[in-house]
Design a protein around this motif. Structure first.
Motif, PDB file in Angstrom:
ATOM      1  N   GLU A 156       4.467 -15.123 -19.608  1.00 46.01           N
ATOM      2  CA  GLU A 156       4.065 -14.302 -18.459  1.00 46.01           C
ATOM      3  C   GLU A 156       2.599 -13.908 -18.566  1.00 46.01           C
ATOM      4  OE1 GLU A 156       8.451 -12.192 -17.953  1.00 46.01           O
ATOM      5  OE2 GLU A 156       6.744 -11.018 -18.653  1.00 46.01           O
ATOM      6  N   TRP A 157       2.188 -13.512 -19.757  1.00 45.03           N
ATOM      7  CA  TRP A 157       0.796 -13.118 -19.991  1.00 45.03           C
ATOM      8  C   TRP A 157      -0.141 -14.293 -19.711  1.00 45.03           C
ATOM      9  CZ3 TRP A 157      -2.059 -14.693 -24.572  1.00 45.03           C
ATOM     10  CH2 TRP A 157      -3.303 -14.086 -24.704  1.00 45.03           C
ATOM     11  N   LEU A 158       0.227 -15.487 -20.197  1.00 44.73           N
ATOM     12  CA  LEU A 158      -0.590 -16.684 -19.960  1.00 44.73           C
ATOM     13  C   LEU A 158      -0.775 -16.945 -18.467  1.00 44.73           C
ATOM     14  CD1 LEU A 158       0.737 -19.235 -22.620  1.00 44.73           C
ATOM     15  CD2 LEU A 158      -1.468 -18.029 -22.642  1.00 44.73           C
ATOM     16  N   GLU A 159       0.300 -16.740 -17.693  1.00 49.90           N
ATOM     17  CA  GLU A 159       0.232 -16.977 -16.248  1.00 49.90           C
ATOM     18  C   GLU A 159      -0.777 -16.075 -15.559  1.00 49.90           C
ATOM     19  OE1 GLU A 159       4.089 -16.756 -14.422  1.00 49.90           O
ATOM     20  OE2 GLU A 159       4.937 -18.195 -15.844  1.00 49.90           O
ATOM     21  N   GLY A 160      -0.995 -14.886 -16.102  1.00 48.47           N
ATOM     22  CA  GLY A 160      -1.906 -13.931 -15.487  1.00 48.47           C
ATOM     23  C   GLY A 160      -3.363 -14.099 -15.884  1.00 48.47           C
ATOM     24  N   LEU A 161      -3.623 -15.001 -16.809  1.00 52.02           N
ATOM     25  CA  LEU A 161      -4.995 -15.212 -17.282  1.00 52.02           C
ATOM     26  C   LEU A 161      -5.715 -16.243 -16.423  1.00 52.02           C
ATOM     27  CD1 LEU A 161      -4.316 -15.467 -21.136  1.00 52.02           C
ATOM     28  CD2 LEU A 161      -5.239 -13.497 -19.895  1.00 52.02           C
ATOM     29  N   PRO A 162      -7.046 -16.191 -16.403  1.00 45.57           N
ATOM     30  CA  PRO A 162      -7.792 -17.262 -15.739  1.00 45.57           C
ATOM     31  C   PRO A 162      -7.414 -18.603 -16.393  1.00 45.57           C
ATOM     32  CG  PRO A 162      -9.243 -15.444 -16.305  1.00 45.57           C
ATOM     33  CD  PRO A 162      -7.923 -15.157 -16.943  1.00 45.57           C
ATOM     34  N   GLU A 163      -7.439 -19.658 -15.611  1.00 48.87           N
ATOM     35  CA  GLU A 163      -6.941 -20.961 -16.072  1.00 48.87           C
ATOM     36  C   GLU A 163      -7.567 -21.431 -17.386  1.00 48.87           C
ATOM     37  OE1 GLU A 163      -6.660 -25.510 -14.469  1.00 48.87           O
ATOM     38  OE2 GLU A 163      -6.650 -23.898 -12.981  1.00 48.87           O
ATOM     39  N   ASN A 164      -8.877 -21.328 -17.495  1.00 50.00           N
ATOM     40  CA  ASN A 164      -9.527 -21.802 -18.724  1.00 50.00           C
ATOM     41  C   ASN A 164      -9.142 -20.958 -19.943  1.00 50.00           C
ATOM     42  OD1 ASN A 164     -11.037 -19.643 -17.643  1.00 50.00           O
ATOM     43  ND2 ASN A 164     -12.912 -20.350 -18.627  1.00 50.00           N
ATOM     44  N   VAL A 165      -8.988 -19.656 -19.771  1.00 47.30           N
ATOM     45  CA  VAL A 165      -8.581 -18.769 -20.858  1.00 47.30           C
ATOM     46  C   VAL A 165      -7.123 -19.041 -21.219  1.00 47.30           C
ATOM     47  CG1 VAL A 165      -8.277 -16.364 -21.576  1.00 47.30           C
ATOM     48  CG2 VAL A 165     -10.261 -17.014 -20.183  1.00 47.30           C
ATOM     49  N   SER A 166      -6.291 -19.210 -20.207  1.00 49.87           N
ATOM     50  CA  SER A 166      -4.875 -19.500 -20.430  1.00 49.87           C
ATOM     51  C   SER A 166      -4.694 -20.768 -21.255  1.00 49.87           C
ATOM     52  CB  SER A 166      -4.150 -19.633 -19.085  1.00 49.87           C
ATOM     53  OG  SER A 166      -2.786 -19.919 -19.292  1.00 49.87           O
ATOM     54  N   ARG A 167      -5.439 -21.804 -20.919  1.00 49.33           N
ATOM     55  CA  ARG A 167      -5.357 -23.063 -21.687  1.00 49.33           C
ATOM     56  C   ARG A 167      -5.728 -22.829 -23.150  1.00 49.33           C
ATOM     57  NH1 ARG A 167      -7.787 -25.681 -17.182  1.00 49.33           N
ATOM     58  NH2 ARG A 167      -9.766 -25.393 -18.236  1.00 49.33           N
ATOM     59  N   GLY A 168      -6.793 -22.080 -23.352  1.00 48.78           N
ATOM     60  CA  GLY A 168      -7.243 -21.795 -24.720  1.00 48.78           C
ATOM     61  C   GLY A 168      -6.228 -20.994 -25.511  1.00 48.78           C
ATOM     62  N   MET A 169      -5.637 -20.000 -24.872  1.00 48.89           N
ATOM     63  CA  MET A 169      -4.641 -19.173 -25.552  1.00 48.89           C
ATOM     64  C   MET A 169      -3.348 -19.957 -25.784  1.00 48.89           C
ATOM     65  SD  MET A 169      -5.924 -16.244 -26.321  1.00 48.89           S
ATOM     66  CE  MET A 169      -7.612 -16.756 -26.473  1.00 48.89           C
ATOM     67  N   ALA A 170      -2.992 -20.814 -24.850  1.00 46.39           N
ATOM     68  CA  ALA A 170      -1.801 -21.657 -25.024  1.00 46.39           C
ATOM     69  C   ALA A 170      -2.007 -22.604 -26.203  1.00 46.39           C
ATOM     70  CB  ALA A 170      -1.512 -22.438 -23.747  1.00 46.39           C
ATOM     71  N   ALA A 171      -3.209 -23.103 -26.362  1.00 43.66           N
ATOM     72  CA  ALA A 171      -3.501 -24.004 -27.480  1.00 43.66           C
ATOM     73  C   ALA A 171      -3.394 -23.270 -28.817  1.00 43.66           C
ATOM     74  CB  ALA A 171      -4.889 -24.611 -27.319  1.00 43.66           C
ATOM     75  N   LYS A 172      -3.722 -22.000 -28.831  1.00 41.32           N
ATOM     76  CA  LYS A 172      -3.638 -21.215 -30.063  1.00 41.32           C
ATOM     77  C   LYS A 172      -2.189 -20.881 -30.420  1.00 41.32           C
ATOM     78  CE  LYS A 172      -8.229 -19.212 -29.680  1.00 41.32           C
ATOM     79  NZ  LYS A 172      -8.882 -20.045 -30.642  1.00 41.32           N
ATOM     80  N   GLY A 173      -1.342 -20.754 -29.408  1.00 38.64           N
ATOM     81  CA  GLY A 173       0.073 -20.523 -29.649  1.00 38.64           C
ATOM     82  C   GLY A 173       0.480 -19.062 -29.695  1.00 38.64           C
ATOM     83  N   PHE A 174       1.763 -18.857 -29.558  1.00 38.01           N
ATOM     84  CA  PHE A 174       2.360 -17.521 -29.495  1.00 38.01           C
ATOM     85  C   PHE A 174       2.054 -16.684 -30.740  1.00 38.01           C
ATOM     86  CE2 PHE A 174       6.311 -14.975 -30.390  1.00 38.01           C
ATOM     87  CZ  PHE A 174       6.061 -13.964 -29.485  1.00 38.01           C
ATOM     88  N   GLU A 175       2.286 -17.222 -31.914  1.00 37.73           N
ATOM     89  CA  GLU A 175       2.096 -16.438 -33.144  1.00 37.73           C
ATOM     90  C   GLU A 175       0.651 -15.970 -33.281  1.00 37.73           C
ATOM     91  OE1 GLU A 175       4.275 -15.048 -35.210  1.00 37.73           O
ATOM     92  OE2 GLU A 175       5.805 -15.893 -33.888  1.00 37.73           O
ATOM     93  N   TRP A 176      -0.301 -16.821 -32.993  1.00 39.88           N
ATOM     94  CA  TRP A 176      -1.702 -16.451 -33.097  1.00 39.88           C
ATOM     95  C   TRP A 176      -2.043 -15.362 -32.084  1.00 39.88           C
ATOM     96  CZ3 TRP A 176      -6.261 -16.149 -30.456  1.00 39.88           C
ATOM     97  CH2 TRP A 176      -7.427 -16.068 -31.220  1.00 39.88           C
ATOM     98  N   CYS A 177      -1.502 -15.465 -30.889  1.00 41.27           N
ATOM     99  CA  CYS A 177      -1.837 -14.541 -29.805  1.00 41.27           C
ATOM    100  C   CYS A 177      -1.166 -13.175 -29.926  1.00 41.27           C
ATOM    101  CB  CYS A 177      -1.495 -15.168 -28.454  1.00 41.27           C
ATOM    102  SG  CYS A 177      -2.602 -16.529 -28.015  1.00 41.27           S
ATOM    103  N   ARG A 178      -0.230 -13.035 -30.835  1.00 38.53           N
ATOM    104  CA  ARG A 178       0.475 -11.752 -30.984  1.00 38.53           C
ATOM    105  C   ARG A 178      -0.462 -10.583 -31.266  1.00 38.53           C
ATOM    106  NH1 ARG A 178       6.286 -12.217 -32.216  1.00 38.53           N
ATOM    107  NH2 ARG A 178       6.102 -10.191 -33.210  1.00 38.53           N
ATOM    108  N   THR A 179      -1.655 -10.863 -31.790  1.00 37.35           N
ATOM    109  CA  THR A 179      -2.599  -9.786 -32.109  1.00 37.35           C
ATOM    110  C   THR A 179      -3.798  -9.737 -31.161  1.00 37.35           C
ATOM    111  OG1 THR A 179      -3.735 -11.184 -33.706  1.00 37.35           O
ATOM    112  CG2 THR A 179      -1.964  -9.772 -34.561  1.00 37.35           C
ATOM    113  N   VAL A 180      -3.804 -10.569 -30.141  1.00 39.75           N
ATOM    114  CA  VAL A 180      -4.888 -10.542 -29.156  1.00 39.75           C
ATOM    115  C   VAL A 180      -4.732  -9.267 -28.322  1.00 39.75           C
ATOM    116  CG1 VAL A 180      -5.824 -11.707 -27.111  1.00 39.75           C
ATOM    117  CG2 VAL A 180      -5.114 -13.052 -29.108  1.00 39.75           C
TER     118      VAL A 180
END
Length: 119
Positions: A59-83
């Motif tokens: 859900e969070w990824l869907e709300g991000l700008p497309e380029n940011v969403s792609r970058g965060m998706a590439a990093k993965g859920f575990e990495w993003c838990r502290t963003v």
């Protein structure tokens, strides 16, 4: 005096030492600045108590700008838990607003004093 303490004692010691080295006319602002920052830190740390899910992440990824969403998706859920934007999303989704949380820790008077100094 710093009203909202950092959860790590060494940070509190560093903050207090910093304040004592400042000119007196700068100390109050720095006390409020540290209280606010410590409260925000605690706010983001408490997001872990809500056990962020992979669905929250999607859900969070869907709300991000497309380029940011792609970058965060590439990093993965575990990495993003502290963003920070993700931890804030989780907190807000669980009806814990950052401003209200910080205001609750600082108290109305100190929160408003901080806001007035940072406008």
């Amino acid at each position: 005096m710093i009203k909202v303490k950092h959860p790590e004692a060494h940070c509190n010691r560093t903050q207090e030492a910093t304040i004592t080295q400042l000119p007196e006319n700068q100390q109050r602002f720095q006390e409020l600045f540290f209280s606010y920052g410590n409260a925000v830190y605690r706010y983001h740390q408490e997001a872990a108590a809500h056990e962020p899910t992979h669905q929250d992440y999607e859900e969070w990824l869907e709300g991000l700008p497309e380029n940011v969403s792609r970058g965060m998706a590439a990093k993965g859920f575990e990495w993003c838990r502290t963003v920070l934007s993700f931890t804030r999303y989780v907190q807000e989704k669980n009806d814990v607003g950052q401003e209200e949380y910080v205001r609750g820790l600082m108290g109305e008077e100190e929160f408003e004093e901080y806001k007035a100094l940072t406008v």
